[in-house]
Scaffold this motif. Structure first.
Motif, short mmCIF file in Angstrom:
data_model
loop_
_atom_site.label_atom_id
_atom_site.label_comp_id
_atom_site.label_asym_id
_atom_site.label_seq_id
_atom_site.Cartn_x
_atom_site.Cartn_y
_atom_site.Cartn_z
N LEU A 25 47.71 -5.01 -43.15
CA LEU A 25 46.39 -5.37 -42.64
C LEU A 25 45.74 -4.24 -41.84
N ALA A 26 46.56 -3.40 -41.22
CA ALA A 26 46.02 -2.24 -40.51
C ALA A 26 45.20 -1.38 -41.47
N GLN A 27 45.74 -1.20 -42.69
CA GLN A 27 45.04 -0.37 -43.69
C GLN A 27 43.93 -1.14 -44.40
N ALA A 28 44.21 -2.41 -44.76
CA ALA A 28 43.18 -3.21 -45.43
C ALA A 28 41.97 -3.38 -44.53
N GLY A 29 42.20 -3.59 -43.24
CA GLY A 29 41.10 -3.73 -42.28
C GLY A 29 40.25 -2.47 -42.23
N TYR A 30 40.91 -1.31 -42.29
CA TYR A 30 40.16 -0.06 -42.25
C TYR A 30 39.29 0.09 -43.51
N ILE A 31 39.87 -0.26 -44.66
CA ILE A 31 39.11 -0.15 -45.91
C ILE A 31 37.92 -1.11 -45.88
N LEU A 32 38.13 -2.32 -45.36
CA LEU A 32 37.03 -3.28 -45.22
C LEU A 32 35.91 -2.69 -44.35
N MET A 33 36.33 -2.04 -43.26
CA MET A 33 35.35 -1.44 -42.35
C MET A 33 34.55 -0.35 -43.05
N ALA A 34 35.24 0.46 -43.86
CA ALA A 34 34.57 1.55 -44.57
C ALA A 34 33.61 0.99 -45.63
N ILE A 35 34.01 -0.09 -46.32
CA ILE A 35 33.13 -0.71 -47.32
C ILE A 35 31.87 -1.23 -46.62
N CYS A 36 32.06 -1.86 -45.46
CA CYS A 36 30.91 -2.34 -44.68
C CYS A 36 30.02 -1.16 -44.29
N GLY A 37 30.64 -0.03 -43.99
CA GLY A 37 29.88 1.17 -43.64
C GLY A 37 28.99 1.61 -44.79
N ALA A 59 24.13 3.41 -33.46
CA ALA A 59 25.57 3.23 -33.27
C ALA A 59 26.21 2.78 -34.58
N GLY A 60 25.55 1.83 -35.27
CA GLY A 60 26.07 1.33 -36.54
C GLY A 60 26.19 2.44 -37.57
N ARG A 61 25.16 3.28 -37.66
CA ARG A 61 25.18 4.36 -38.66
C ARG A 61 26.27 5.38 -38.34
N ALA A 62 26.41 5.72 -37.05
CA ALA A 62 27.43 6.70 -36.66
C ALA A 62 28.83 6.15 -36.97
N CYS A 63 29.07 4.87 -36.64
CA CYS A 63 30.36 4.25 -36.91
C CYS A 63 30.63 4.20 -38.40
N ALA A 64 29.59 3.90 -39.19
CA ALA A 64 29.74 3.83 -40.64
C ALA A 64 30.20 5.18 -41.19
N ILE A 65 29.57 6.26 -40.71
CA ILE A 65 29.93 7.60 -41.21
C ILE A 65 31.37 7.93 -40.83
N LEU A 66 31.75 7.65 -39.56
CA LEU A 66 33.13 7.94 -39.14
C LEU A 66 34.13 7.11 -39.94
N ALA A 67 33.78 5.82 -40.18
CA ALA A 67 34.69 4.95 -40.93
C ALA A 67 34.88 5.48 -42.35
N ILE A 68 33.79 5.91 -42.98
CA ILE A 68 33.86 6.38 -44.37
C ILE A 68 34.66 7.68 -44.46
N VAL A 69 34.40 8.61 -43.53
CA VAL A 69 35.14 9.89 -43.55
C VAL A 69 36.63 9.63 -43.32
N GLY A 70 36.94 8.69 -42.42
CA GLY A 70 38.34 8.42 -42.07
C GLY A 70 39.15 7.78 -43.18
#
Lengths: 71, 254
Positions: free
Chosen positions: B73-85, B162-173
Motif C-alpha cells: 500500500l505504501a507504493q500503491a498509495g504513491y501511484i494513486l497520488m501520482a495519477i491524481c497529479g 500548492a496542488g500543482r506543485a504537489c502534483a509535479i513532485l508526485a509525478i517526478v517521484g
C-alpha cells in the motif's frame, strides 16, 4: 493450530518480542489512519458551526467569508 | 455518434464534482469497513495461529502478514497520488487534488509501517535492525517523498498553486517505484524477492499464502475507507463556502 498452548503462542518460538511489537505498531498505524479523517471532520464541523452561528447572530453572511481560514 | 462522447464527458464532469463524491461514497464506508474487518480478522488469526512456522525463520516469519500489505500500500498509495497529479494537471479536476492531499499522510503512515515492521523482522532474520541496502533505502526515499509532498502543500499558501506543485513532485517521484520493485534484482541485497507474482505460483504452501492474500485484500479496503473518509472531510473543508456544505453544517450534529 500451529501452537500447543497459549503460552507457546505468546512466545512465538522465542520470537514473540519481534512479532508482537510488529503487530502492536500495526494496530497504532491502522488506528491513526481510521481516526484521523474523522477527527479532522469533527473539528471542521465544530468550527464551521461556530462561525455560522456568529454570522447568523450578526445577520451578516459576509462574516462567514471573511473569517473562514484557509484549509 | 455525437452523443457518446457527450455522455462520457458528462459522467466525467459529474465524477469530478466534490459534492457528488461526498454524497455517493458516504454509504459505501460501513460496507467497506465491515469487509476489511472480516478479511483482516480471518487473515491475521490464521497467519498468527494456524499457519505453520517457516522452516528457516521459525515464527518470526509471521510478520509477513502485515509487512507485505503495508509495503504494497505504501507504493500503491504513491501511484494513486501520482495519477491524481496527472488528472489535476491535465483536467484541472479539483477532486483529484483533494484525493492527493488525503493520500499523502495515509501513504506515509503505511510506508513508516513497512519500514518499521521490516526493521523489526530484520533483527531475528538478518541479525540487524537496519542496513543501507537498495530496497530499504529506496523505501526510505519513498517516505521522504510523502513527507516532502505534505510539507510542500503546507508551505504554499494558494491552494491551486500548492496542488500543482504537489502534483509535479508526485509525478517526478514515481521514478522511485520501479527502483523499489527491481532493487532486489539489480543490487546485492539481504531482502527476499516478492512473495506473489502474476506469472507463477507462490513458492509457499496455500496454508501460508492464503492468509497473506486475505490481509492484502483487507488492508486495501482499509486504505480505501481511510482515503474516502479523508477525501470527504477535505471536500467539506474546501467547499465550506458553498450552500450545500453550509446547510450540512447547520443540519448535522457533531
Amino acid at each position: 493450530m500451529s501452537f500447543d498452548s497459549f503460552g507457546e503462542f505468546l512466545a512465538m518460538g522465542g520470537h514473540g518480542f519481534y512479532v508482537w511489537w510488529s503487530y502492536l505498531l500495526t494496530l497504532v498505524v491502522v488506528g491513526f489512519i481510521l481516526v484521523w479523517p474523522l477527527w479532522r471532520r469533527r473539528r471542521f464541523l465544530t468550527e464551521q458551526r461556530g462561525r455560522l452561528q456568529r454570522a447568523d447572530a450578526l445577520g451578516n453572511r459576509a462574516e462567514v467569508e471573511s473569517h473562514a481560514p484557509e484549509a | 455518434m455525437k452523443y457518446i462522447p457527450d455522455a462520457l464527458r458528462r459522467l466525467w464532469h459529474r465524477m469530478g464534482s466534490p459534492r457528488w463524491f461526498y454524497e455517493t461514497t458516504g454509504p459505501w464506508v460501513p460496507w467497506l469497513a465491515a469487509a476489511a474487518a472480516l478479511l483482516i480478522g480471518v487473515g491475521t488469526v490464521w497467519g498468527l495461529a494456524y499457519a505453520p512456522p517457516d522452516y528457516l525463520q521459525g515464527d518470526s516469519f509471521r510478520i509477513i502478514y502485515i509487512h507485505v500489505p503495508a509495503a504494497y500500500l505504501a507504493q500503491a498509495g504513491y501511484i494513486l497520488m501520482a495519477i491524481c497529479g496527472v488528472v489535476l494537471l491535465v483536467w484541472r479536476m479539483k477532486l483529484a487534488d483533494m484525493v492527493m492531499a488525503t493520500v499523502a499522510p495515509i501513504g506515509a503512515a503505511f510506508t513508516f509501517l513497512a519500514l518499521a515492521t521490516g526493521s523489526i523482522w530484520g533483527k531475528p532474520t538478518w541479525g540487524t535492525y537496519w542496513i543501507w541496502d537498495a530496497r530499504i533505502t529506496s523505501v526510505l526515499i519513498l517516505l521522504f517523498l510523502y513527507l516532502g509532498i505534505m510539507g510542500l502543500r503546507r508551505a504554499i499558501e494558494r491552494p491551486e498553486a500548492a496542488g500543482r506543485a504537489c502534483a509535479i513532485l508526485a509525478i517526478v517521484g514515481v521514478i522511485n517505484i520501479p527502483i523499489i520493485k527491481y532493487s532486489v534484482d539489480w543490487w546485492m541485497t539481504l531482502h527476499q524477492p516478492a512473495t506473489f507474482s502474476v506469472t507463477s505460483a507462490p513458492a509457499m504452501p496455500a496454508i501460508m499464502w492464503v492468509p497473506l492474500l486475505l490481509n492484502v485484500l483487507g488492508f486495501n479496503l482499509l486504505f480505501a475507507v481511510s482515503v474516502i473518509q479523508g477525501t470527504r472531510t477535505e471536500v467539506l473543508i474546501r467547499e465550506r463556502r458553498t450552500r450545500w456544505v453550509t446547510d450540512l453544517c447547520r443540519g448535522e450534529q457533531a
